[in-house]
Design an enzyme around this catalytic site. Structure first.
Site, mmCIF file in Angstrom:
data_model
loop_
_atom_site.group_PDB
_atom_site.id
_atom_site.type_symbol
_atom_site.label_atom_id
_atom_site.label_comp_id
_atom_site.label_asym_id
_atom_site.label_seq_id
_atom_site.Cartn_x
_atom_site.Cartn_y
_atom_site.Cartn_z
ATOM 1 N N ASP A 47 -13.162 2.131 8.363
ATOM 2 C CA ASP A 47 -14.017 1.826 7.085
ATOM 3 C C ASP A 47 -14.594 0.510 6.973
ATOM 4 O O ASP A 47 -14.168 -0.349 6.300
ATOM 5 C CB ASP A 47 -12.665 1.950 5.923
ATOM 6 C CG ASP A 47 -13.352 2.118 4.385
ATOM 7 O OD1 ASP A 47 -14.929 2.232 4.554
ATOM 8 O OD2 ASP A 47 -12.816 2.295 3.529
ATOM 9 N N ASN A 69 -14.536 -4.419 2.349
ATOM 10 C CA ASN A 69 -13.183 -4.122 2.826
ATOM 11 C C ASN A 69 -12.924 -5.624 3.475
ATOM 12 O O ASN A 69 -11.946 -5.551 4.390
ATOM 13 C CB ASN A 69 -12.852 -3.099 3.695
ATOM 14 C CG ASN A 69 -12.836 -1.804 2.851
ATOM 15 O OD1 ASN A 69 -12.435 -1.717 1.874
ATOM 16 N ND2 ASN A 69 -12.877 -0.459 3.573
ATOM 17 N N ARG A 73 0.712 -1.152 -0.040
ATOM 18 C CA ARG A 73 0.162 0.076 0.027
ATOM 19 C C ARG A 73 0.960 1.253 -0.034
ATOM 20 O O ARG A 73 1.868 1.338 0.936
ATOM 21 C CB ARG A 73 -0.930 -0.004 1.280
ATOM 22 C CG ARG A 73 -1.934 -1.143 1.251
ATOM 23 C CD ARG A 73 -2.919 -1.281 0.087
ATOM 24 N NE ARG A 73 -3.815 -0.119 0.145
ATOM 25 C CZ ARG A 73 -4.879 0.154 0.570
ATOM 26 N NH1 ARG A 73 -5.453 -0.785 1.467
ATOM 27 N NH2 ARG A 73 -5.531 1.174 0.481
ATOM 28 N N GLU A 83 -6.876 2.828 7.227
ATOM 29 C CA GLU A 83 -6.584 4.051 7.075
ATOM 30 C C GLU A 83 -7.596 5.076 7.823
ATOM 31 O O GLU A 83 -7.221 6.163 8.243
ATOM 32 C CB GLU A 83 -6.294 4.564 5.690
ATOM 33 C CG GLU A 83 -7.497 4.560 4.880
ATOM 34 C CD GLU A 83 -6.952 4.370 3.405
ATOM 35 O OE1 GLU A 83 -5.920 4.308 3.064
ATOM 36 O OE2 GLU A 83 -7.870 4.310 2.410
#
Length: 353
Positions: free
Chosen positions: A226, A231, A65, A246
Site C-alpha cells: 500500500d 500511509n 490495529r 497489510e
C-alpha cells in the site's frame, strides 16, 4: 470521499477496559490504559485505536490495529496481523525503513474479540485522504521544491526496501512470489468482494492484462503493497513513519512504484473533475522512475501495464468500500454497477488508450 468511513462497531470504553486487563497480563499489575480514541480519518480496512499505556517503565503512546468485526463488513477477506507485525519489524530492523516500532502481537481473540497488534505511535503530518490533499492541505500549499523533496524521499523509501535482501524464510509468510501469483490473488479478491454483483468495468480491465503482459517482469522483491504518501507521516517533508503493511507482497518493484504514482493520479483526477488545479506536477511517472533509477540503478519498465493494474486493484478496493457505505445506509446502490468504481472514467481512459 468527503465523509468518514465507518470501520468499527466496538465501544471505546469497553475496549479501554479490556485493553487494560490484557496489558496487565503482559507487563504487570501496575499497568494501565488511558486516552483511548480513534483517529479522525480512520483507515478503510483494519480498525485503528490510539491509547496511552502506563507501567513501571513509564508511559508509551501506542497504536493498536485490530481486524474489523464481521458486522463491520470488512474490506478484505482476511487480516493476517501476525505477518504484518513481522514484516514491519523486518522493514524497520533490516531495511532501515521508518516503520513503527512493533511492540506486541496478540493472537488470542478472547481479549478484544479479534487478534491485534500494538505499535509505538509516531508524530507527524499526513497528507489527508478526506478531503484529499490535492484539494487543500499543507502539502498543496508547500513550495514546489519541498513537494519535490517529499516526493524524492518517498521514492527513496521504496528504493531502500526493494534493495534489501531478505531470506526465503523471512518472506515465506507472504505466500507465493511473482507477478502472476499477485494477479491471481487479485482475481480471488475480486470474486470474494464482488462475485454476487459483478462489475463489468473491472472484468474488462482484467481481460486487458493478458495481451499486455510484460515480456520479462522484473526481479521479485519485498513490496510494501500500500505504497502511497497517505500511509506516511512526515516531519519537515521527510518520512518519519511508514504505515499499513497489510498489502505487503513479494513481486516486481513496479507494483509499489505504480501504486504510489496511481494513487496520486486518483486524487488528482478527482480534483480536476471538481474544477480545481490540484498538483499536476507531483508524482509524475517519468520523475518517479528517474529518481528510482538514480537511487538503485534499476530502470522501471512496462509502466503502462502496471498503471492499469494499479487502477484495477484500486477499483476492486474502492468498489468494496462503496458497497460498505451502501450496507450502512450512507448512500443508495447505483443502477450501473460500474459506478461503484469512483475512478471509472480513469479506467475507461486507460482501456481506450
Amino acid at each position: 470521499m468527503t465523509e468518514e468511513i465507518r470501520t468499527s462497531t466496538r465501544d471505546l470504553e469497553e475496549l479501554r477496559e479490556r485493553l487494560a486487563v490484557w496489558l496487565r497480563g503482559r507487563v504487570g499489575e501496575s499497568a494501565s490504559v488511558s486516552e483511548v480514541s480513534r483517529p479522525s480519518e480512520n483507515g478503510m480496512s483494519s480498525e485503528t485505536l490510539f491509547f496511552t499505556a502506563a507501567g513501571s517503565d513509564g508511559r508509551t503512546r501506542c497504536v493498536a490495529r485490530l481486524a474489523p468485526a464481521v458486522e463491520a463488513v470488512p474490506v478484505f477477506p482476511s487480516y493476517d496481523l501476525r505477518t504484518q507485525f513481522g514484516i514491519m519489524r523486518l522493514a524497520r530492523e533490516k531495511a532501515g525503513i521508518p516503520a513503527p516500532r512493533a511492540l506486541w502481537f496478540e493472537p488470542d481473540p478472547d481479549h478484544l474479540g479479534t487478534p491485534f497488534l500494538v505499535m509505538e505511535r509516531e508524530d507527524g503530518e499526513v497528507p489527508p485522504d478526506v478531503m484529499p490533499y490535492t484539494f487543500g492541505s499543507w502539502l498543496l500549499d508547500a513550495a514546489p521544491a519541498n513537494q519535490r523533496r517529499l516526493q524524492d524521499a518517498c521514492v527513496a523509501v521504496l528504493a531502500a526496501l526493494h534493495q534489501t535482501r531478505f531470506t526465503t524464510e523471512e518472506l515465506a509468510p507472504l505466500g507465493q512470489a511473482g507477478l502472476r501469483a499477485h494477479v491471481e490473488a487479485q482475481r480471488d479478491y475480486y470474486e470474494w468482494a464482488h462475485g454476487e454483483r459483478r462489475i463489468p468495468l473491472l472484468e474488462r480491465a482484467f481481460r486487458w492484462l493478458e495481451p499486455h503482459w510484460p515480456d520479462k517482469p522484473g526481479p521479485d522483491v519485498l513490496c510494501w503493497g500500500d505504497a502511497r504518501i497517505g500511509n506516511m507521516m512526515f516531519r519537515d517533508f521527510t518520512p518519519v513513519a511508514v504505515l499499513d503493511w497489510e498489502m505487503a507482497a513479494v513481486g516486481p518493484r513496479e507494483l509499489d512504484l505504480s501504486w504510489m504514482i496511481f494513487l496520486h493520479r486518483f486524487f488528482q483526477d478527482l480534483t480536476v473533475a471538481a474544477g480545481f488545479p490540484g498538483m499536476p506536477d507531483f508524482m509524475r511517472c517519468d520523475d518517479v522512475c528517474r529518481k528510482y533509477w538514480e537511487l538503485t540503478g534499476y530502470e522501471p519498465r512496462d509502466m503502462d501495464f502496471y498503471e492499469m493494474y494499479a487502477a484495477l486493484r484500486h477499483g476492486i478496493v474502492m468498489a468494496r468500500v462503496w458497497q460498505r457505505r451502501i450496507h450502512f445506509g450512507e448512500q443508495p446502490a447505483p443502477d450501473d454497477p460500474d459506478d461503484l468504481v469512483l475512478h471509472r472514467a480513469t479506467i475507461e481512459e486507460l482501456l481506450a488508450r
